[in-house]
Design an enzyme around this catalytic site. Structure first.
Site: not given
Ligand SMILES: Cc1cc2nc3c(=O)[nH]c(=O)nc-3n(C[C@H](O)[C@H](O)[C@H](O)COP(=O)(O)OP(=O)(O)OC[C@H]3O[C@@H](n4cnc5c(N)ncnc54)[C@H](O)[C@@H]3O)c2cc1C
Length: 517
Positions: A16, A54, A122, A237, A283, A342, A366, A377
């Site tokens: 991500g 997101a 927002e 959410h 929320r 969420h 996250e 949050r």
């Molecule tokens: C529908 C939705 C809308 C959102 N809208 C917003 C927004 O508008 N603004 C905002 O700030 N936040 C938003 N959020 C929250 C935000 O998207 C996340 O908090 C943020 O993207 C997290 O990023 P990350 O890289 O930490 O995790 P993620 O983007 O979830 O990436 C985690 C990665 O780790 C991988 N992974 C997990 N476990 C393992 C494992 N054991 N082995 C290998 N890979 C693994 C997953 O497959 C993924 O690729 C939203 C969330 C959702 C669900």
């Protein structure tokens, strides 16, 4: 056992925003990016990430009338007394820099007519500060651009189709990991492991997260002895699209953005009657009202017919498509909704450089618990946190020498096996007892179900740790609401828990119950 040519490099797990940006910031230092996504799939590297889903955008105080101090104050207010003020100050101050950094990596944020970035507003933000891309597809654009950049960066070795299962330790330090790569065990020796594995919404039957976001990284960290923090704080959410009939629970629920309520849509039940006065309340307040109405046997809908009507389609094309795919036309019909897990405010406890309590183990995004969010949050602060913490971790890694980690045990095929046999059971228990409304009896029941499973099962372990943290917090604050303790305690304390402490706390619940003589 032949040495693995990849041994010795820092390993980043998750693709991500947090994982991708860690790898890019670390360049040209070599690293390995481990992703469960299949690179030949249509969505490529970013598939299975919340980042790609997101919608709203990324909060950054860049407006002429804005400044980091205002963003900081809004974040502290949302966190309901549990934020770490120093972390809030540092992360909100980094917002403008993060937008520049992402733009340099190729992210095309939306522009206003003046040429500057278009800024959205927002709930609970006192200024317009939400930087977005392609309207409501911010995450997809960020992940697209960073994926292109990563694949063009020779220092990053991407291992796709690979899922982290276990962290290997030697003398309490990280010395490697075991992963499941296309069904076989892969052991990599490294002394530097970064978990960018996202949240845990997938532990709940109703969730807006990818179902693979089920706390897998947290479980690996906990089994390695890491302390996790603020686990009880899950943001629900209020308006996930509740269509799909009996298949709900087998798939993520599509988000019906807060912006729809912002346009004037109201919450109604099956008789068309409204049941709350202010649909734009915080929320957690709206989630509780919807949950209670559903629990009373009603159906709940979001009705945008009067305020938007035919305009719905052009204003919210993504939501329109999702609704129509499920037989609901939001132009002419109310949209069925329900609360869904969420965002997770808690995670692996880290310091300001992303260091966990286990030497050699880092976390960002996250999956990490930095203290930014406290009990709740502020919208759009999570993409910001993912980006800032990714850079901090990369800087911390860059300052250390690359090393294979101390010699230690090798992983075996068993360690690489999936550990989620009871996931559907865990999801039901979490949804029912550890959801929007919690109480002691329900939480204790959840502990009784989860504890016997948790030794061998990763989702059950993290579900258990969240539940015990919720049981320990006999107050209501932020995203955590106890119907038996609806008041807020005068002093708010943050919590931390290790797996060993969780097993100890759960032990009394797993003893056979004695019959009264
Ligand atoms: C529908 C939705 C809308 C959102 N809208 C917003 C927004 O508008 N603004 C905002 O700030 N936040 C938003 N959020 C929250 C935000 O998207 C996340 O908090 C943020 O993207 C997290 O990023 P990350 O890289 O930490 O995790 P993620 O983007 O979830 O990436 C985690 C990665 O780790 C991988 N992974 C997990 N476990 C393992 C494992 N054991 N082995 C290998 N890979 C693994 C997953 O497959 C993924 O690729 C939203 C969330 C959702 C669900």
């Amino acid at each position: 056992m032949h040495p693995n040519p990849l041994d010795g490099r820092p390993v980043i797990v998750g693709s991500g925003l947090a994982g991708l940006l860690t790898a890019l910031t670390l360049a040209p230092q070599p690293c390995i990016l481990l992703t469960r996504a299949a690179l030949d799939g249509p969505a490529g590297l970013g598939a299975c990430s919340s980042s790609a889903w997101a919608q709203g955008g990324l909060a950054a105080a860049i407006g002429a009338d804005d400044g980091p101090a205002l963003h900081e104050a809004d974040t502290l207010a949302a966190g309901d007394g549990l934020c770490d003020p120093a972390v809030v100050a540092a992360i909100t101050a980094a917002g403008p820099h993060v937008i520049d950094a992402l733009a340099r990596h190729g992210v095309r944020f939306d522009r206003a007519a003046s040429g500057g970035y278009a800024l959205g507003l927002e709930a609970a933000h006192s200024r317009r500060r939400i930087v977005h891309a392609q309207g409501d597809a911010t995450g997809a654009e960020i992940v697209r651009a960073l994926s292109v950049a990563v694949l063009a960066t020779p220092s990053v070795t991407v291992l796709d189709g690979t899922v982290l299962r276990r962290i290997l330790l030697s003398d309490g330090q990280v010395c490697g990991l075991v992963a499941d790569r296309h069904g076989s065990a892969l052991t990599i020796r490294t002394g530097q492991l970064v978990l960018a594995t996202g949240g845990l919404g997938g532990l709940f039957r109703d969730t807006t997260n990818p179902l693979s976001s089920a706390g897998g990284g947290l479980a690996a960290a906990a089994r390695a002895g890491a302390r996790l923090g603020d686990l009880e704080f899950v943001q629900f959410h209020p308006t996930a699209l509740a269509a799909g009939g009996p298949s709900i629970g087998d798939a993520s629920l599509k988000l019906v953005s807060e912006a729809v309520r912002g346009e004037g849509a109201v919450l109604v039940d099956e008789s068309g009657a409204r049941f709350m006065e202010n649909e734009l309340a915080p929320r957690d307040v709206v989630s509780r009202a919807v949950w209670r109405h559903l629990s009373d046997g009603h159906q709940v809908f979001l009705d945008a017919r009067a305020c938007l009507g035919a305009r719905f389609e052009t204003r919210f094309p993504g939501i329109t498509a999702a609704c129509r795919a499920r037989g609901i036309d939001p132009v002419t019909m109310p949209i069925p909704v329900r609360p869904a897990a969420h965002y997770h405010m808690g995670g692996i406890l880290v310091d300001r450089d992303g260091r966990s309590t286990v030497p050699g183990l880092y976390a960002c995004g996250e999956a990490a618990c930095t203290g930014l969010h406290g009990a709740n949050r502020l919208a759009s602060n999570s993409l910001l946190e993912a980006a800032v913490t990714a850079e901090r971790v990369a800087d911390a890694l860059a300052g250390t020498s690359m090393r294979p980690g101390p010699a230690g045990p090798h992983g075996d095929e068993d360690a690489a096996r999936p550990s989620g046999a009871s996931l559907s059971q865990v999801r039901e228990v979490m949804n029912r007892h550890v959801g929007v409304l919690r109480d002691q009896a329900g939480l204790e029941e959840a502990v009784r179900v989860l504890a016997p499973l948790a030794k061998a099962d990763d989702p059950a372990l993290i579900g258990l740790m969240v539940t015990l943290s919720a049981l320990g917090r006999a107050e209501s604050r932020g995203g955590h609401f106890r119907t038996d303790h609806p008041e807020r305690a005068p002093i708010g304390l943050r919590t931390g828990l290790t797996a060993a402490e969780a097993f100890q706390s759960a032990a009394p619940f797993t003893q056979p119950r004695r019959l009264a003589s």
